[in-house]
Design a protein around this motif. Structure first.
Motif, mmCIF file in Angstrom:
data_model
loop_
_atom_site.group_PDB
_atom_site.id
_atom_site.type_symbol
_atom_site.label_atom_id
_atom_site.label_comp_id
_atom_site.label_asym_id
_atom_site.label_seq_id
_atom_site.Cartn_x
_atom_site.Cartn_y
_atom_site.Cartn_z
ATOM 1 N N SER A 1 35.198 41.694 29.624
ATOM 2 C CA SER A 1 34.993 40.305 28.765
ATOM 3 C C SER A 1 34.102 39.315 29.652
ATOM 4 N N LEU A 2 33.583 38.321 28.781
ATOM 5 C CA LEU A 2 32.783 37.381 29.341
ATOM 6 C C LEU A 2 33.564 36.579 30.338
ATOM 7 N N GLN A 3 34.840 36.244 30.146
ATOM 8 C CA GLN A 3 35.697 35.650 30.884
ATOM 9 C C GLN A 3 35.980 36.488 32.432
ATOM 10 N N GLU A 4 35.825 37.642 32.270
ATOM 11 C CA GLU A 4 36.250 38.542 33.523
ATOM 12 C C GLU A 4 34.898 38.628 34.197
ATOM 13 N N GLU A 5 33.758 38.610 33.464
ATOM 14 C CA GLU A 5 32.570 38.798 34.126
ATOM 15 C C GLU A 5 32.486 37.454 34.949
ATOM 16 N N GLN A 6 32.781 36.274 34.269
ATOM 17 C CA GLN A 6 32.583 34.883 35.122
ATOM 18 C C GLN A 6 33.467 34.836 36.147
ATOM 19 N N THR A 7 34.686 35.732 36.327
ATOM 20 C CA THR A 7 35.614 35.347 37.294
ATOM 21 C C THR A 7 35.284 36.356 38.310
ATOM 22 N N ILE A 8 34.687 37.292 37.956
ATOM 23 C CA ILE A 8 34.228 38.223 38.929
ATOM 24 C C ILE A 8 32.749 37.442 39.715
ATOM 25 N N ILE A 9 32.178 36.941 39.248
ATOM 26 C CA ILE A 9 30.893 36.495 39.491
ATOM 27 C C ILE A 9 31.422 35.247 40.624
ATOM 28 N N GLN A 10 32.273 34.452 40.319
ATOM 29 C CA GLN A 10 32.728 33.142 40.856
ATOM 30 C C GLN A 10 33.521 33.751 42.019
ATOM 31 N N LEU A 11 34.323 35.002 42.140
ATOM 32 C CA LEU A 11 35.224 35.252 42.990
ATOM 33 C C LEU A 11 34.269 35.743 44.017
ATOM 34 N N HIS A 12 33.314 36.643 43.541
ATOM 35 C CA HIS A 12 32.200 37.201 44.463
ATOM 36 C C HIS A 12 31.545 36.222 45.230
ATOM 37 N N ALA A 13 31.337 35.350 44.816
ATOM 38 C CA ALA A 13 30.606 34.179 45.387
ATOM 39 C C ALA A 13 31.372 33.757 46.485
ATOM 40 N N LEU A 14 32.794 33.716 46.170
ATOM 41 C CA LEU A 14 33.443 32.945 47.352
ATOM 42 C C LEU A 14 34.256 34.134 48.205
ATOM 43 N N LEU A 15 34.310 35.386 47.866
ATOM 44 C CA LEU A 15 35.109 36.440 48.629
ATOM 45 C C LEU A 15 33.965 37.296 49.088
ATOM 46 N N GLY A 16 32.962 37.564 48.297
ATOM 47 C CA GLY A 16 32.060 38.599 48.877
ATOM 48 C C GLY A 16 32.649 40.151 48.325
ATOM 49 N N ASN A 17 32.310 41.039 48.983
ATOM 50 C CA ASN A 17 32.940 42.452 48.638
ATOM 51 C C ASN A 17 34.421 42.768 48.726
ATOM 52 N N ARG A 18 35.244 41.571 48.562
ATOM 53 C CA ARG A 18 36.516 42.086 48.882
ATOM 54 C C ARG A 18 37.213 42.266 47.486
ATOM 55 N N TRP A 19 36.890 43.549 47.118
ATOM 56 C CA TRP A 19 37.273 43.744 45.732
ATOM 57 C C TRP A 19 38.670 43.692 45.443
#
Length: 383
Positions: A71-89
């Motif tokens: 979902s868009l929400q999920e995409e948003q979360t991923i982008i946000q978290l990736h900006a903060l956490l990097g590749n810490r999947w």
DNA sequence: AATATTAGCAACCGCGACCGA
DNA sequence: TTCGGTCGCGGTTGCTAATAT
């Protein structure tokens, strides 16, 4: 020490799993639990190594996995978290209920990363590429901002995990009976949550007012349980007691002062990872920025490795409001550019209508970025 | 229609961390 | 304290389907 082989590879099957193998694995785990992954294949009658079994279960067979389009929400979360956490999947997956780290990783690599690159944003640093806009002071600020926030977040996650582990150890015995009862209700995480409330004296609330209870409140159908990721070492719901979250669409970041900051002025600088979670709508009054104003002297840049997190271990104050606003707006802008990919998806007409409206806004992407950056106070500790 | 290219995703591999003996 | 076993994570590979030529 040397690394031991994960298994005796002679005679073990590799490659795609067959339905029969899936059935065997599923049946065994449903009946016995996975126990030792190493021993599982033999017991389950599978010619696979334990590692392969674990992966298959974790990424595919687990019943609480949500598959399909993000979902868009999920995409948003991923982008946000990736900006903060990097590749810490795995850490990112913690905040995306029912999504596996592998799925998120794949989605990032196949969709989001390309999208960012297409927009001229470095998917690694989440900042505009130099060759796209040239050198702008604000870009340096944003880079520093994201870098510092990543350090904050990295340290905080580690501390949270440590806190949870310690709490578990402290009162596992007394907690056991209660946990069992609540798990029967499908609220194992909620039980741990309450457990932590009982066993961990709440530190003084963060120095911020709040207009609403925890943003990580129970979802309509699952509650905190939905936030768990079995693959993660950090059960998010266990930390939800002291969470400050939310810079998703139409949400603002807040601190749940009613629950206290278990991590010592704990805060969450990242997004609302669950579309089903309650979010604060943009029209709510008295919304509070996640990061109270702090002087640069108060900012502590955490080392990547550190000792136990406690209120006394840091004098750091959360970043200022402008920082969260920056990331929030930044990510929203990113998502405006998701139209290209989402146009091909016809299964969500409502979202697409909104996306069409956003399409024009995407044209002003860089102007907005610059505005956001420039609007950030120069005395921000993050800059 | 056949072939080439690209995209998406499941699975594997290697490393490091954790834990217990 | 050391060492071996186990597990989880992140990077990468390789297969398949979709799309382009």
């Amino acid at each position: 020490m040397g690394r031991s082989p994960c298994c005796d590879k002679v005679g073990l099957k590799k490659g795609p799993w067959t339905p029969e193998e899936d059935q065997k694995l599923l049946a065994y785990i449903e009946e016995h639990g996975h126990g030792s992954w190493r021993a599982l294949p033999g017991k389950a009658g599978l010619q696979r190594c334990g590692k392969s079994c674990r992966l298959r279960w974790t990424n595919y067979l687990r019943p609480d996995i949500k598959r399909g389009k993000f979902s868009l929400q999920e995409e948003q979360t991923i982008i946000q978290l990736h900006a903060l956490l990097g590749n810490r999947w795995s850490a990112i997956a913690t905040h995306l209920p029912k999504r596996t780290d592998n799925e998120i990783k794949n989605y990032w690599n196949t969709h989001l990363k390309k999208r960012l690159a297409k927009m001229g944003i470095d998917p690694v640093t989440h900042k505009p590429r130099c060759d796209a806009l040239g050198s702008v002071d604000g870009q340096n600020k944003s880079a520093a901002n994201l870098s510092h926030m990543a350090q904050w977040e990295s340290a905080r996650l580690e501390a949270e995990a440590r806190l949870v582990r310690e709490s578990k150890l402290r009162s596992e015995a007394s907690f056991h009976s209660q946990s069992q009862a609540q798990q029967q209700l499908g609220t194992s995480s909620a039980s741990l949550l309450s457990h932590l409330k009982q066993t961990t004296p709440p530190p003084p609330p963060p120095p911020l007012p709040t207009s609403q209870g925890s943003v990580w409140s129970k979802s309509s159908n699952g509650g905190p349980l939905d936030l768990e990721s079995p693959t993660s070492t950090l059960s998010f719901s266990e930390n939800a007691v002291h969470s400050v979250v939310g810079f998703g669409d139409n949400s603002t970041t807040k601190i749940d002062s009613s629950e206290g900051g278990g991590g010592g002025g704990d805060w969450r600088g990242y997004g609302n990872g669950n579309p089903t979670l309650s979010t604060s709508s943009s029209d709510e009054k008295e919304e509070v920025a996640a990061f109270p104003t702090a002087d640069a002297d108060d900012m502590v840049i955490f080392p990547t490795t550190q000792g136990p997190w406690s209120p006394s271990t840091t004098t750091a104050k959360p970043p200022p409001a402008s920082s969260s606003c920056f990331v929030e707006g930044f990510t929203d802008l990113l998502l405006q550019n998701s139209d290209d990919d989402d146009k091909n998806n016809n299964d969500n007409s409502e979202e697409e209508e909104d996306e069409d409206e956003d399409e024009d806004d995407a044209n002003n992407y860089w102007n907005n970025i610059l505005n956001l950056v420039n609007s950030s106070p120069s005395n921000s500790p993050l800059f």
